[in-house]
Design an enzyme around this catalytic site. Structure first.
Site, PDB file in Angstrom:
ATOM      1  N   LYS A 202     -11.065   2.112  13.298  1.00 16.57           N
ATOM      2  CA  LYS A 202      -9.599   2.197  13.744  1.00 16.57           C
ATOM      3  C   LYS A 202      -9.408   2.659  15.308  1.00 16.57           C
ATOM      4  O   LYS A 202      -8.535   2.200  15.904  1.00 16.57           O
ATOM      5  CB  LYS A 202      -9.277   3.719  13.091  1.00 16.57           C
ATOM      6  CG  LYS A 202      -9.099   3.502  11.348  1.00 16.57           C
ATOM      7  CD  LYS A 202      -8.267   2.523  10.882  1.00 16.57           C
ATOM      8  CE  LYS A 202      -6.583   2.562  11.044  1.00 16.57           C
ATOM      9  NZ  LYS A 202      -5.747   1.694  10.545  1.00 16.57           N
TER      10      LYS A 202
ATOM     11  N   GLY B  31       0.895  -1.193  -0.173  1.00 23.92           N
ATOM     12  CA  GLY B  31       0.023  -0.173  -0.113  1.00 23.92           C
ATOM     13  C   GLY B  31       0.768   1.219  -0.012  1.00 23.92           C
ATOM     14  O   GLY B  31       2.044   1.236   0.114  1.00 23.92           O
TER      15      GLY B  31
ATOM     16  N   TYR C  66     -15.467   4.119   9.538  1.00 21.74           N
ATOM     17  CA  TYR C  66     -13.793   3.696   9.306  1.00 21.74           C
ATOM     18  C   TYR C  66     -13.476   4.275  10.503  1.00 21.74           C
ATOM     19  O   TYR C  66     -12.375   3.697  11.139  1.00 21.74           O
ATOM     20  CB  TYR C  66     -13.446   4.853   8.165  1.00 21.74           C
ATOM     21  CG  TYR C  66     -11.804   4.686   8.018  1.00 21.74           C
ATOM     22  CD1 TYR C  66     -10.908   3.675   7.962  1.00 21.74           C
ATOM     23  CD2 TYR C  66     -11.349   5.987   8.168  1.00 21.74           C
ATOM     24  CE1 TYR C  66      -9.731   3.987   7.971  1.00 21.74           C
ATOM     25  CE2 TYR C  66     -10.022   6.132   8.391  1.00 21.74           C
ATOM     26  CZ  TYR C  66      -9.226   5.325   7.924  1.00 21.74           C
ATOM     27  OH  TYR C  66      -7.893   5.423   8.008  1.00 21.74           O
TER      28      TYR C  66
END
Ligand code: NAP
Length: 349
Positions: free
Chosen positions: A178, A53, A174
């Protein structure tokens, strides 16, 4: 002459001098000298998840160029020299960790696109939370220092700047995943660290890989395009984040009190509109087709208006780096996508 140490027993003597070892074995009628291998201290090892990534590639390069033994893990894009591992497969994670036994794990792998997260929550939670939990347990079991990469989206953006001890209050799935990933990390691996960072750009494989470099498509557009001029962002170069990860890991090896939550961010505050104008200016392109959009559109996904991170903990420990200036860093990352790559030579030389 450097000093040496001599240890004698009934059957053998061991002498070490300047890092080299000599073993003397006594047996009836025979004295044997055996020179052991030079005792050169091994370089520390790091495992980088998400090494295919945007951030993971930069982290891998940073540790490699600092002499660490590096292993990179990817999944769908894993290429030769990288390990392919589905982090949501507990047995595979356990086997990889037991085989590699790294000194440090930098956990970059995640689903970080809020819209994908919203559409495919279960799979994303599996990766962002459950896989993190497995990795944290395995890191604790093999005594590795785990560095979990998190985000400014853990905050709602109503009361910036946010310190490391401020309570998270995520607005979307999201951000929530996290926060849970952070909690799993620190719960299962108490010596671990969490590094929260804002929106990233860097040496992308395609401009759409980062929301920042994606603006290059709008800059090149010939027709009018409206860009958000409301949400305040702090675009940060992944190479600077990678340098911070390496500094944290290096310091932690001498000082185990390096644990808990850290923030790192570039300092330039910009909306998407301002980033696009800065890119256009840097490449001598027109920007009058870029229209600042200041009203709030009805959005499916809530995002923080300004989740500026206060980074004083890293700074006080002298573990920060001076963030690259946005204009020079972004031109550096975008030049491979310019129609005429000779542009770089004409501008910089
Ligand atoms: P990215 O470019 O989207 O890369 C995601 C990585 O996760 C890829 O290497 C991908 O591997 C890997 N991955 C996905 N599913 C996996 C699975 N099941 N098993 C193993 N690996 C899997 O993400 P990034 O931008 O580098 O983000 C890195 C970290 O920074 C994330 O924790 C993110 O939350 C955080 N962060 C990012 C930003 C940002 O703007 N990008 C902002 C703040 C925080 P394959 O591609 O090989 O499948």
């Amino acid at each position: 002459m450097p000093g040496f140490e001599l240890t004698v027993s009934e059957t053998e003597a061991e002498m070490s001098c300047a890092g080299a070892e000599l073993r003397i074995i006594f047996s009836p009628g025979r004295v044997q000298l055996v020179q052991e291998e030079e005792m050169v201290p091994a370089a520390p090892s790091v495992l980088v998840t998400g090494a295919t990534g945007l951030l993971g590639r930069a982290v891998l390069r940073e540790f490699q160029s600092s002499g660490w033994l590096v292993s990179g893990m990817g999944y769908r894009r894993a290429r030769p020299h990288l390990l392919r591992c589905d982090l949501t497969d507990e047995d595979a994670v356990r086997a990889a960790m037991q085989q590699l036994k790294p000194d440090v794990v930098v956990h970059c792998a995640a689903e970080r696109r809020p819209d994908v997260m919203e559409r495919n929550t279960e799979a994303a939670v599996n990766l962002n939370v459950h896989a993190t939990s497995t990795l944290a347990k395995e890191a604790a079991a093999c005594g590795a220092f785990l560095l979990y990469i998190s985000t400014d989206y853990v905050f709602d953006g109503r009361n910036p700047p946010y310190g490391e001890d401020d309570a998270p209050s995520p607005l979307n799935a999201y951000g929530r995943s996290k926060v849970e990933g952070e909690r799993e990390t620190l719960r299962h691996c108490p010596g671990a660290a969490v590094l929260r960072v804002p929106v990233l750009f860097g040496e992308v494989e395609s401009v759409t890989e980062s929301v920042v470099t994606s603006l290059w498509l709008d800059v090149q557009n010939v027709s009018e395009v409206s860009l958000d001029h409301r949400l305040q962002r702090f675009p940060t170069d992944a190479r600077d984040v990678a340098a911070v990860c390496r500094k944290l890991a290096q310091r932690q090896r001498q000082d185990p009190s390096i644990k808990g939550i850290f923030h790192f961010s570039a300092k330039e505050q910009m909306t998407k509109y301002e980033m696009a104008v800065a890119m256009a200016t840097a490449f001598n392109l027109p920007s009058n087709h870029l229209i600042p959009l200041t009203e709030q559109l009805p959005a499916a996904i809530l995002r923080p208006i300004n989740s500026q991170l206060n980074c004083c903990r890293l700074e006080l420990l002298n573990l920060s780096v001076e963030p690259r200036a946005f204009t020079s860093a972004i031109t550096d990352c975008l030049w491979p996508f310019t129609p005429d790559k000779r542009w770089r030579q004409t501008v910089f030389h």
